[in-house]
Design an enzyme around this catalytic site. Sequence first.
Site, PDB file in Angstrom:
ATOM      1  N   SER A  37     -10.925  -8.377  14.542  1.00  0.00           N
ATOM      2  CA  SER A  37     -11.665  -8.474  13.279  1.00  0.00           C
ATOM      3  C   SER A  37     -11.369  -7.267  12.397  1.00  0.00           C
ATOM      4  O   SER A  37     -11.194  -6.161  12.906  1.00  0.00           O
ATOM      5  CB  SER A  37     -13.164  -8.523  13.582  1.00  0.00           C
ATOM      6  OG  SER A  37     -13.913  -8.322  12.399  1.00  0.00           O
TER       7      SER A  37
ATOM      8  N   THR B 101      -9.032  -9.642 -11.829  1.00  0.00           N
ATOM      9  CA  THR B 101      -9.643 -10.720 -12.618  1.00  0.00           C
ATOM     10  C   THR B 101     -10.289 -11.738 -11.683  1.00  0.00           C
ATOM     11  O   THR B 101      -9.847 -11.923 -10.546  1.00  0.00           O
ATOM     12  CB  THR B 101      -8.589 -11.449 -13.474  1.00  0.00           C
ATOM     13  OG1 THR B 101      -7.583 -11.991 -12.601  1.00  0.00           O
ATOM     14  CG2 THR B 101      -7.950 -10.513 -14.481  1.00  0.00           C
TER      15      THR B 101
END
Length: 678
Positions: free
Chosen positions: A253, A615
Amino acid sequence: YLVGVGRADCTGPVAQVPLMGYANPEQVGRGLLSRLYSRAFIVADPESSKRVVFVSADIGMVSQRLRLEVLQQLQSKYGDLYRQDNVILSGTHTHSGPGGYFQYTLLWITSKGLNRPALNSIVNGIVKSIDIAHENMKRGRLFINRGTVENSQINRSPFSYLRNPETERSRYSSNTDKEMVVLKMVDEDGHELGLFSWFAVHPVSMNNSNHLVNSDNVGYASYLFEQEKNKGMLPGEGSFVAAFASSNLGDVSPNTRGPFCANTGESCDNPQSSCPVGGAAMCMAKGPGNDMFESTRIIGQNLYLKAKELYEKASQEVTGPLSSAHQWVNMSDVSVELNATHTVKTCKPALGHSFAAGTIDGVGAFNFTQGSVEGDPFWDQIRDQLLGEPSNETKACHKPKPILFSTGEMTWPHPWHPDIVDVQIAAIGSLAILAVPGEFTTMAGRRLREAVKSEFDSHGTRGMNAVIAGLCNVYTHYITTYEEYQVQRYEAASTIYGPHTLSAYIQLYRGLAKAIARNATEELPRGPEPPLFNVSSLLPALAVESAPANKNFGDVLEEVRQEYREGEVAKVTFVGGNPRNSAENATEHNFLTVEKYSNISSSWRVVLNDASWDTRFYWSRGSRGQSNVTLEWHIPAGTEPGVYRLRYFGHYKKRVLLLGSVTVPFQGSSSAFHITAP
């Protein structure tokens, strides 16, 4: 060698499409953070017809359906040049890409059937990236380097890892593989072409509350590297290609702060990953950042910085012959010789109870916990009535796994899991790429690499570098060691061919390595061909859309402010169209641009597109066929002061007499705004 690299967009629909990875039906796309790309490299022997193609695509995993369609297209374009033995397709394993490109029932159930536009985008993107690499081939050289990446991963099932023999564990300094392998490509004049790297980490920095399509931490690493090398180009443009491919990430992880109870804040790093209040559903791992966006950037930047250092220092040249070996194998029926007297078998596929518990990176549903070696009479009874009881043979074969879904015995409306699986190795000189069909855990991957190396050694091919490429060719969930399997955490419950799955793969990959070392790949049996079935789509059809009264598509509903500074967010909302229209009508559609006004030329110049990580494109559905689109620009430090605007490009569906409906393109623009000096 002759070397070529290529990159192509494979994003597909970004709205109303279930995202693939967490198997959470609530996690449906509602916009875009970063584009998804397929990145390809081709290495060819100038003297012979031998070639190797490696593709890393920003998708959850490669599906059998996807691979078969890609190979069909390559065959019709190139004949026998690119085949199932010399083309490796690998998924980065982002959990924030569109689903719906699978044929086996378990894998399409959460993504609502087959999503043809999503599948087409991925097939076309992969083929196009190979086309670009093919067209750009030139004489070049490859260099390999390896090094340690720190602070970027933890083992999310440490209690399983500890079940491996102490003598074996003592040979390794960590319970994850921290080594990154980097392949640097230059042409014969030394001009840089690209970099392909392999590293074991789950791209799950973005968690299952995310609704924006993106390529996660490894995609951000690619973005940083490509932005640096393709100076002055927009994201996704420029010839340099940097791929961060998956490896044996099964139990690894990126959420480095580890598991905590969401309700109380205490650690839940225990064998069941369970909290005193709320059980397993409350136990979630935290990344290094303040939110998932920041964690994605931190891990991605770590990978980028290490890859950059290894790339710049790479001096060990890769030379030698090219070869590739591939077989299709019925994984539900492999006999494995453990030693001279002991033979065991793999099983028909099945998932255990702990599969439903999920992991600390994405928790499951109801009251399932990891590490269940007993069934639950309540859920078993429901399963028996809905799906049928597993056979005694399958139950015995999978022990100690309590079976939740006996997928190998479930065939309606199509088989739920594959039986026929690809095993494949491609060798480029001293580098052997082991293309594995799923997620090997840390120790499972170490055992496989070691077995393949010793096989090469014993046939006189010494000093091979073996690297695992994860999530290749067909998805078969996880592969744990026999010892890890005994404790039945999520990864073990998802080792679908039973406790001897890893031993079977080791035997099979040894066979491939032996064939390559002895130059006898032609003699390998092809194996049984995988089936193709037609799966229908259960997604809602695209409806005719309308704009609010006295408004047009692309009109501004909420305007930007007149002035911003770096660190702030410029934001504008438009009358929008469903982004699925754009995915189904335009191959290379860009939803937004950030433009800067130039006083010299009195014109606007595009400085960012929707592939930028600064963005965000959000789509939200209103009532009566109306929808809104919000564009955000998170203005980074170092942005040049000046006058800017945000533009939006979309498509809407319009009713037309006789034709039914047509898709109409439109655009909108914010007002101009100033960015002032900090």
